[in-house]
Write a protein that holds these residues in place. Sequence first.
Motif, PDB file in Angstrom:
ATOM      1  N   LEU A  57       0.790  -1.227   0.000  1.00  0.00           N
ATOM      2  CA  LEU A  57       0.000   0.000   0.000  1.00  0.00           C
ATOM      3  C   LEU A  57       0.830   1.290   0.000  1.00  0.00           C
ATOM      4  CD1 LEU A  57      -2.880   0.909  -0.200  1.00  0.00           C
ATOM      5  CD2 LEU A  57      -3.123   0.640   2.262  1.00  0.00           C
ATOM      6  N   PRO A  58       1.888   1.395   0.823  1.00  0.00           N
ATOM      7  CA  PRO A  58       2.648   2.669   0.818  1.00  0.00           C
ATOM      8  C   PRO A  58       3.267   2.947  -0.556  1.00  0.00           C
ATOM      9  CG  PRO A  58       3.284   1.309   2.688  1.00  0.00           C
ATOM     10  CD  PRO A  58       2.415   0.459   1.811  1.00  0.00           C
ATOM     11  N   ILE A  61       0.517   4.165  -2.862  1.00  0.00           N
ATOM     12  CA  ILE A  61       0.138   5.541  -2.521  1.00  0.00           C
ATOM     13  C   ILE A  61       1.178   6.534  -3.044  1.00  0.00           C
ATOM     14  CG2 ILE A  61      -0.200   7.169  -0.614  1.00  0.00           C
ATOM     15  CD1 ILE A  61      -1.403   4.809   0.995  1.00  0.00           C
ATOM     16  N   ILE A 103      -9.510   7.379   4.906  1.00  0.00           N
ATOM     17  CA  ILE A 103      -8.282   6.905   4.261  1.00  0.00           C
ATOM     18  C   ILE A 103      -8.547   6.195   2.931  1.00  0.00           C
ATOM     19  CG2 ILE A 103      -6.313   5.344   4.505  1.00  0.00           C
ATOM     20  CD1 ILE A 103      -6.386   5.813   7.497  1.00  0.00           C
TER      21      ILE A 103
ATOM     22  N   LYS B 167      -4.756   3.445  13.181  1.00  0.00           N
ATOM     23  CA  LYS B 167      -4.838   3.495  11.714  1.00  0.00           C
ATOM     24  C   LYS B 167      -3.573   2.872  11.112  1.00  0.00           C
ATOM     25  CE  LYS B 167      -7.020   7.671  10.529  1.00  0.00           C
ATOM     26  NZ  LYS B 167      -7.027   9.149  10.569  1.00  0.00           N
ATOM     27  N   PRO B 168      -3.683   2.384   9.874  1.00  0.00           N
ATOM     28  CA  PRO B 168      -2.549   1.666   9.270  1.00  0.00           C
ATOM     29  C   PRO B 168      -1.316   2.552   9.045  1.00  0.00           C
ATOM     30  CG  PRO B 168      -4.581   1.319   8.020  1.00  0.00           C
ATOM     31  CD  PRO B 168      -4.867   2.408   8.990  1.00  0.00           C
ATOM     32  N   SER B 170       0.702   1.944   6.894  1.00  0.00           N
ATOM     33  CA  SER B 170       0.900   1.973   5.441  1.00  0.00           C
ATOM     34  C   SER B 170       0.308   3.238   4.835  1.00  0.00           C
ATOM     35  CB  SER B 170       0.251   0.745   4.795  1.00  0.00           C
ATOM     36  OG  SER B 170      -1.140   0.736   5.034  1.00  0.00           O
ATOM     37  N   PHE B 204      -2.359  -3.105   8.238  1.00  0.00           N
ATOM     38  CA  PHE B 204      -3.108  -3.192   6.976  1.00  0.00           C
ATOM     39  C   PHE B 204      -2.266  -2.684   5.805  1.00  0.00           C
ATOM     40  CE2 PHE B 204      -5.881  -1.411   3.720  1.00  0.00           C
ATOM     41  CZ  PHE B 204      -6.728  -2.478   3.483  1.00  0.00           C
TER      42      PHE B 204
END
Lengths: 210, 267
Positions: A57-58, A61, A103, B167-168, B170, B204
Amino acid sequence: MFEEIKAAILDGDAEKTMALVKKALEEGMDPLEVLNKGCIPGIEKAGALFEAEEFFLPELITAGEATKAAMELLLPELRKKEDAWQSAGKFVIGTVEGDMHDIGKSIVASMLSAAGFEVFDLGIDVSAERFVEEVKAKQPHIVGLSALLTSTMPKQQEVIEALKEAGLRDKVKVLVGGAPVSSEWAEKIGADGYAEDAVAAVKLAKKIMQ
Amino acid sequence: MLIVGELINSSREAVRRAIEGRDSAAIQRLALSQAAAGADYIDINCGTRIEDEEETMQWLVQCIQEVCDAPLCIDSPAPGALAAGLEAAQRRDKPLMINSITAEQMRYAAVLPLVRKYKAKVIALLMDDRGMPETAADRIRIADRLIGDLIADGIAPGDIYIDPLVKPISTGSSFGREVLEAVRYISERYPEVHKICGLSNISFGLPNRKILNRIFMIQAMAAGMDAYILDPTDRAMMGLFYGSRALLGYDPYCAGYLKAHRSGLYD
């Protein structure tokens, strides 16, 4: 040059991506080509790697942010030659009323912008009336409804009903998403589709625009 | 230190199927195995049953109570489902926990009467009508108000379990640290108020999630976290829980650590 832009996007390096795009424009390259041969392949590759669980995910993003930054340089140039270019589609997105989750919806909005969509992000806790107003005003091709709580999922249905009442339902496609949401739920409430994550949402939106 | 067992949740495939088939034995096994593994409370969440959440909640409570003595934690964002579960669970003399109240005006007003009526412990989630907190400062602002309001409304500080809303990392590099800072503040400012959290949000979107979940459990405990919503049958996690608790001095004579060791509760 296109390969360098693509690589900078995959590295999630917004500064480098912007510098490369600037350079390309200064050298007189066609902005549409920079977009289609550099940026779009970059973000699409990031999406494919994410689907293959090689990217996480990072990384998705930051690749999205880098592409968005490049788009901000390219858009004014693209608009100058208006007849040659239009966005991938207009997309209104928001988290439904009573739901404060930001988010996931924001990542989807960012990935859609990176994919060339014109995105109107209404934020969180958005009422059905507000969705109807914005659909009326912005005339998007697609509206995306996010719900992260089982208690706010029914609000997605309310928005669809409100669009029907306002006579707008056949003018806009409705996509739904959020952790507790499923394709069965989407079908049940009469949405046009469900996407599990941001990459799936972009794919679905593109498919609808074809 | 308190463990709330998280496995009875209708978003899990096995539980979804058990509910659909009204397979009470499967639900009962899940309750008993968690209690045996050291859960102090058994969480019950059937939020995915949008059409019949209240009825399902009652069925789950009844079927667990038939075989399991562990106190129950009734878990729903919907006040109606909370009321249904509490009503079904009150018939015996066991403490109850409500998951959860928030500082959102409507939710606070709807859940508070239930906390009072059932003299329940309550998980208080740090979010308000402005949204979800991002920074430690956001969490501290909401915690000050929420704890103040709950105490003013007659809830004992020791019955409040603050969930700082994890919260994640990520999606924001500082999201772990912001929680830890808020937990440190709450521990110092409100020594009687408890802190609780789940452990799966933090990881997550990342690989090797179990590792991150376990590390965060330990880091949070060092900051003052004293309750967790987790899978107590995860032996590696529980070993770290008992070990961390003993190392931080919350386990007199290491008795809990040794007892867990002898009962073979962890790897």
